[in-house]
Design a protein around this motif. Structure first.
Motif, PDB file in Angstrom:
ATOM      1  N   UNK A   1       0.842  -1.273  -0.054  1.00 36.96           N
ATOM      2  CA  UNK A   1       0.037  -0.035  -0.008  1.00 36.96           C
ATOM      3  C   UNK A   1       0.842   1.126   0.044  1.00 36.96           C
ATOM      4  N   UNK A   2       1.832   1.282   0.883  1.00 39.26           N
ATOM      5  CA  UNK A   2       2.678   2.252   0.766  1.00 39.26           C
ATOM      6  C   UNK A   2       3.553   2.579  -0.493  1.00 39.26           C
ATOM      7  N   UNK A   3       3.840   1.426  -1.121  1.00 40.56           N
ATOM      8  CA  UNK A   3       4.703   1.434  -2.325  1.00 40.56           C
ATOM      9  C   UNK A   3       3.759   2.072  -3.371  1.00 40.56           C
ATOM     10  N   UNK A   4       2.732   1.696  -3.546  1.00 44.69           N
ATOM     11  CA  UNK A   4       1.495   2.097  -4.409  1.00 44.69           C
ATOM     12  C   UNK A   4       1.045   3.509  -4.232  1.00 44.69           C
ATOM     13  N   UNK A   5       1.092   3.742  -3.071  1.00 47.66           N
ATOM     14  CA  UNK A   5       0.573   5.467  -2.696  1.00 47.66           C
ATOM     15  C   UNK A   5       1.780   6.312  -2.987  1.00 47.66           C
ATOM     16  N   UNK A   6       2.939   5.797  -3.044  1.00 45.93           N
ATOM     17  CA  UNK A   6       4.353   6.724  -3.152  1.00 45.93           C
ATOM     18  C   UNK A   6       4.863   7.080  -1.880  1.00 45.93           C
ATOM     19  N   UNK A   7       4.268   6.593  -0.846  1.00 50.18           N
ATOM     20  CA  UNK A   7       5.007   6.902   0.353  1.00 50.18           C
ATOM     21  C   UNK A   7       6.333   6.213   0.673  1.00 50.18           C
TER      22      UNK A   7
END
Length: 150
Positions: free
Chosen positions: A103-109
């Motif tokens: 989720x963090x990877x997909x969100x760019x975080x």
């Protein structure tokens, strides 16, 4: 808190009843969860139930493939996942990467993941490390662009 209302005949298509989802952005209190209304179910539980049925799982995969360009930017990590028809949970299982990290990877975080994460992601998505690196950059760029508009 995200909840599932159920089936309704009021929103019928030619195929029959349609599911209605209610999503609330209200913060839930982790110590005392509000009781769920009678007849409501968690969206997570409904999706898990539907993914268990092979026919429904294939329908969901086809829908993800068709909607990949609508739901995400071409070349992003999310796009690569949806293009293969995978849910985030399925990709997490294939790659042995926790859903939260995906989720963090997909969100760019998380714009600087470990090499081991990139390798597992590349193997699960059948892509090269260069494509994964470019996808992470696209996802991170989208996140930074969004933050600038606020």
């Amino acid at each position: 808190m995200t909840m599932f209302l159920g089936e309704t005949a009021a929103c019928t298509a030619s195929a029959g009843s349609t599911s209605i989802f209610v999503i609330s952005n209200q913060a839930s209190d982790a110590t005392a969860a509000a009781p769920m209304r009678p007849g409501w179910r968690e969206v997570r539980d409904v999706l898990q139930e539907r993914e268990a049925d092979p026919a429904r799982r294939q329908q969901l995969a086809n829908a993800r493939k068709r909607l990949a360009h609508v739901l995400s930017e071409r070349g992003s990590v999310t796009f690569l996942r949806l293009e293969m028809g995978l849910s985030r949970r399925a990709l997490a299982a294939l790659s042995s990467i926790p859903e939260a990290e995906l989720s963090r990877l997909e969100g760019g975080a998380e714009t600087d993941p470990r090499l081991s994460v990139c390798c597992r992601l590349a193997q699960a998505l059948d892509r090269s490390l260069a494509e994964i690196a470019a996808a992470i950059e696209v996802s991170g760029r989208n996140s930074r662009d969004l933050m600038r508009t606020w």
